[in-house]
Design a protein around this motif. Structure first.
Motif, mmCIF file in Angstrom:
data_model
loop_
_atom_site.group_PDB
_atom_site.id
_atom_site.type_symbol
_atom_site.label_atom_id
_atom_site.label_comp_id
_atom_site.label_asym_id
_atom_site.label_seq_id
_atom_site.Cartn_x
_atom_site.Cartn_y
_atom_site.Cartn_z
ATOM 1 N N LEU A 39 0.847 -1.190 0.000
ATOM 2 C CA LEU A 39 0.000 0.000 0.000
ATOM 3 C C LEU A 39 0.886 1.245 0.000
ATOM 4 O O LEU A 39 1.975 1.248 0.573
ATOM 5 C CB LEU A 39 -0.918 -0.016 1.225
ATOM 6 N N PRO A 40 0.431 2.324 -0.642
ATOM 7 C CA PRO A 40 1.302 3.494 -0.870
ATOM 8 C C PRO A 40 1.432 4.425 0.334
ATOM 9 O O PRO A 40 1.201 5.627 0.238
ATOM 10 C CB PRO A 40 0.601 4.197 -2.035
ATOM 11 N N PHE A 41 1.790 3.865 1.472
ATOM 12 C CA PHE A 41 1.993 4.651 2.678
ATOM 13 C C PHE A 41 3.464 4.667 3.057
ATOM 14 O O PHE A 41 4.206 3.734 2.742
ATOM 15 C CB PHE A 41 1.201 4.077 3.853
ATOM 16 N N HIS A 42 3.863 5.714 3.770
ATOM 17 C CA HIS A 42 5.178 5.708 4.399
ATOM 18 C C HIS A 42 4.977 5.278 5.842
ATOM 19 O O HIS A 42 4.269 5.942 6.605
ATOM 20 C CB HIS A 42 5.820 7.092 4.357
ATOM 21 N N PHE A 43 5.581 4.156 6.222
ATOM 22 C CA PHE A 43 5.439 3.619 7.567
ATOM 23 C C PHE A 43 6.622 4.075 8.416
ATOM 24 O O PHE A 43 7.768 3.696 8.155
ATOM 25 C CB PHE A 43 5.378 2.092 7.528
ATOM 26 N N VAL A 44 6.343 4.892 9.416
ATOM 27 C CA VAL A 44 7.406 5.437 10.255
ATOM 28 C C VAL A 44 7.922 4.350 11.195
ATOM 29 O O VAL A 44 7.136 3.635 11.833
ATOM 30 C CB VAL A 44 6.886 6.637 11.070
#
Length: 207
Positions: A39-44
């Motif tokens: 999925l096109p998220f940035h996971f911190v």
């Protein structure tokens, strides 16, 4: 996903989604499923001073730091929020979030409820999602299956979970994490993101 029909009329601002909930509810498992789906998220990646658990990888699951190293980063204001929980430090790297937002990428941060309350004060326009167990008994079963979990620590975590449930008012959404149905919870989180993208007055994140 986003409301692509709106793209020609207005730029949709990237979101900061804060995922929280009691220890053992399945936050890490939900994030792992989202990552596996590309999925096109940035996971911190959170920084911590706790010891690695079997299978965990530095820089991917957590940034594992010494206490001295962690305190140095506190002193140089490198965390959006940080706290000491169960004797260990945890912190959310601020630059990691701001850089992703500048790229126009949606960001997901995993924190405990105390951390969510802190971020709420700093970034009120973030989206706050509480991952909830279906029952206290189910949460106790999940925590009890963790290897090396002393009974005293199990009771401490259950007591804290009860207190955390009293702070639901700071969250925007609640998602129930059912046993063996984590895919449903992940689908609901994705639906929340889509709904936020369709707001007439979009959230604008300012750090």
């Amino acid at each position: 996903m986003s409301c692509t029909e709106r793209q020609w009329t207005a730029q949709i601002s990237p979101l900061l989604l804060v995922l929280s909930g009691p220890s053992g509810v399945g936050k890490d498992a939900a994030l792992d499923m989202m990552k596996a789906a590309h999925l096109p998220f940035h996971f911190v990646v959170t920084a911590t001073t706790r010891q690695k658990r079997p299978g965990e990888r530095d820089g991917l699951d957590y940034h594992f730091l010494s206490e001295d190293g962690f305190r140095q980063q506190i002193g140089s204001n490198q965390f959006l929020e940080w706290a000491k929980v169960y004797g260990n430090y945890y912190g959310v790297p601020a630059a990691d979030i701001s850089n992703a937002l500048k790229r126009g990428q949606d960001v997901i941060v995993k924190v405990d409820v105390q951390g969510a309350a802190t971020i709420k004060r700093i970034v009120p326009e973030a989206v706050f999602v509480f991952l909830m167990p279906p029952s206290e008994e189910e949460l106790a079963n999940r925590l009890g299956k963790r290897q090396g979990q002393p009974l005293a620590e199990l009771r401490l975590r259950l007591d804290k979970a009860k207190e955390e449930m009293k702070r639901l008012s700071i969250f925007d959404y609640v998602v129930v994490s059912q046993k063996d149905k984590l895919d449903i919870a992940v689908s609901q989180i994705n639906a929340i993101v889509l709904a936020e993208k369709c707001r007439v007055k979009p959230r604008v994140i300012k750090l």
